[in-house]
Design a protein around this motif. Structure first.
Motif, short mmCIF file in Angstrom:
data_model
loop_
_atom_site.label_atom_id
_atom_site.label_comp_id
_atom_site.label_asym_id
_atom_site.label_seq_id
_atom_site.Cartn_x
_atom_site.Cartn_y
_atom_site.Cartn_z
N TRP A 86 33.04 49.84 14.78
CA TRP A 86 31.96 48.84 14.93
C TRP A 86 30.61 49.54 15.10
O TRP A 86 29.64 49.18 14.42
CB TRP A 86 32.28 47.96 16.15
CG TRP A 86 31.23 46.96 16.52
CD1 TRP A 86 30.81 45.89 15.80
CD2 TRP A 86 30.47 46.93 17.74
NE1 TRP A 86 29.83 45.18 16.48
CE2 TRP A 86 29.62 45.81 17.68
CE3 TRP A 86 30.45 47.74 18.88
CZ2 TRP A 86 28.73 45.48 18.71
CZ3 TRP A 86 29.57 47.41 19.91
CH2 TRP A 86 28.73 46.30 19.81
N ARG A 87 30.56 50.55 15.96
CA ARG A 87 29.30 51.28 16.19
C ARG A 87 28.80 51.95 14.91
O ARG A 87 27.61 51.92 14.61
CB ARG A 87 29.49 52.33 17.30
CG ARG A 87 29.69 51.77 18.69
CD ARG A 87 28.49 51.00 19.21
NE ARG A 87 27.30 51.82 19.25
CZ ARG A 87 26.88 52.50 20.31
NH1 ARG A 87 27.55 52.42 21.44
NH2 ARG A 87 25.80 53.22 20.27
N GLN A 88 29.72 52.56 14.16
CA GLN A 88 29.33 53.22 12.90
C GLN A 88 28.80 52.20 11.89
O GLN A 88 27.80 52.43 11.22
CB GLN A 88 30.52 53.98 12.29
CG GLN A 88 30.85 55.28 12.98
CD GLN A 88 29.65 56.21 13.13
OE1 GLN A 88 28.89 56.44 12.20
NE2 GLN A 88 29.45 56.72 14.32
N GLU A 89 29.48 51.07 11.80
CA GLU A 89 29.06 50.00 10.88
C GLU A 89 27.69 49.47 11.27
O GLU A 89 26.84 49.23 10.41
CB GLU A 89 30.11 48.88 10.91
CG GLU A 89 30.07 47.96 9.71
CD GLU A 89 30.15 48.68 8.37
OE1 GLU A 89 29.35 48.32 7.48
OE2 GLU A 89 30.99 49.59 8.19
N LEU A 90 27.47 49.31 12.58
CA LEU A 90 26.18 48.82 13.06
C LEU A 90 25.04 49.76 12.69
O LEU A 90 23.97 49.30 12.29
CB LEU A 90 26.19 48.65 14.59
CG LEU A 90 26.84 47.38 15.13
CD1 LEU A 90 26.90 47.44 16.65
CD2 LEU A 90 26.06 46.13 14.71
N LYS A 91 25.26 51.05 12.84
CA LYS A 91 24.19 52.02 12.52
C LYS A 91 23.75 51.86 11.07
O LYS A 91 22.55 51.82 10.78
CB LYS A 91 24.69 53.46 12.75
CG LYS A 91 24.73 53.85 14.21
CD LYS A 91 25.27 55.27 14.35
CE LYS A 91 25.53 55.63 15.79
NZ LYS A 91 26.12 56.95 15.95
N LYS A 92 24.73 51.74 10.16
CA LYS A 92 24.40 51.56 8.73
C LYS A 92 23.69 50.23 8.51
O LYS A 92 22.74 50.14 7.73
CB LYS A 92 25.69 51.59 7.89
CG LYS A 92 26.34 52.94 7.77
CD LYS A 92 27.56 52.85 6.85
CE LYS A 92 28.61 53.85 7.28
NZ LYS A 92 29.94 53.46 6.87
N PHE A 93 24.19 49.20 9.18
CA PHE A 93 23.63 47.86 9.04
C PHE A 93 22.18 47.82 9.52
O PHE A 93 21.29 47.32 8.83
CB PHE A 93 24.50 46.89 9.86
CG PHE A 93 23.96 45.49 9.95
CD1 PHE A 93 24.00 44.63 8.85
CD2 PHE A 93 23.42 45.01 11.14
CE1 PHE A 93 23.51 43.33 8.95
CE2 PHE A 93 22.93 43.72 11.24
CZ PHE A 93 22.97 42.87 10.14
N HIS A 94 21.92 48.39 10.71
CA HIS A 94 20.55 48.42 11.23
C HIS A 94 19.63 49.23 10.32
O HIS A 94 18.49 48.83 10.07
CB HIS A 94 20.53 49.03 12.65
CG HIS A 94 21.26 48.23 13.67
ND1 HIS A 94 21.24 46.86 13.71
CD2 HIS A 94 22.04 48.61 14.70
CE1 HIS A 94 21.98 46.43 14.72
NE2 HIS A 94 22.49 47.47 15.33
N ALA A 95 20.15 50.35 9.82
CA ALA A 95 19.36 51.20 8.92
C ALA A 95 18.98 50.43 7.66
O ALA A 95 17.83 50.50 7.19
CB ALA A 95 20.13 52.47 8.57
#
Length: 196
Positions: A86-95
């Protein structure tokens, strides 16, 4: 802290996006979209922590959780592996969200790359700006979000979380944390965490 017209426009668009958060938090007698309030707290804390912060760092602090509610935690398995995914996916999403807005405002590729680098928290402990961002995230967490979090977890888990938070921070961040207006209960827990 000086802000260019371009940065103010980016802030406005970040805030409009975060203003759509269906989750609300009470603040000064009003209900405010949760991620909008978080973004404003990040900007305020960065300003007091590092008044010379670069434009990319200021932009990153403002959009660090942009539209986070769109990828809820419970859309991943409720275990450590699920949490990390989830954290990894969020980083890409926010970017991706931030890049879109910065492009629209007219930022150059180099600035956008720097914001993405910071949002992905690359080179923590090695890159000064990544570390400053992490310090600000930890300070905002401790000041505004730790106590509500405390109600849901037992003491040993809380001590572990505080130890991890402390390890992520620089010496300057740790000093600032001890100056926050924290409750006696939180300060006692921090003291226990640092003794172990």
């Amino acid at each position: 802290m000086a802000r260019s017209d371009k940065m103010l426009k980016a802030f406005q668009l970040f805030d409009e996006a975060n203003g759509k958060d269906p989750n609300k938090e009470e603040f000064e007698g009003r209900l405010i979209p949760k991620e909008l309030l978080y973004a404003m707290r990040m900007t305020d804390r960065l300003e007091s922590f590092d008044s010379q912060a670069s434009e990319p760092l200021q932009l990153t602090a403002r959009c660090q959780h942009i539209c986070r509610w769109e990828i809820p935690r419970d859309s991943y398995e409720m275990n450590r592996v699920g949490y990390l995914k989830w954290r990894q996916e969020l980083k890409k999403f926010h970017a991706g969200k931030a890049s879109e807005i910065l492009n629209r405002v007219g930022y150059d590729e180099e600035t956008i790359k720097k914001v993405v680098f910071l949002l992905e928290k690359k080179q923590l402990k090695k890159n000064e700006e990544t570390q400053t961002l992490e310090d600000v995230i930890c300070l905002v967490f401790l000041e505004f979000y730790f106590e509500p979090f405390m109600q849901k977890h037992d003491t040993s888990k809380l001590i572990g979380i505080l130890q991890k938070t402390w390890q992520k921070m620089s010496a300057k961040g740790q000093q600032e944390a001890l100056k926050l207006p924290l409750s006696k209960v939180t300060l006692d827990l921090i003291s226990k965490a640092l003794q172990n």
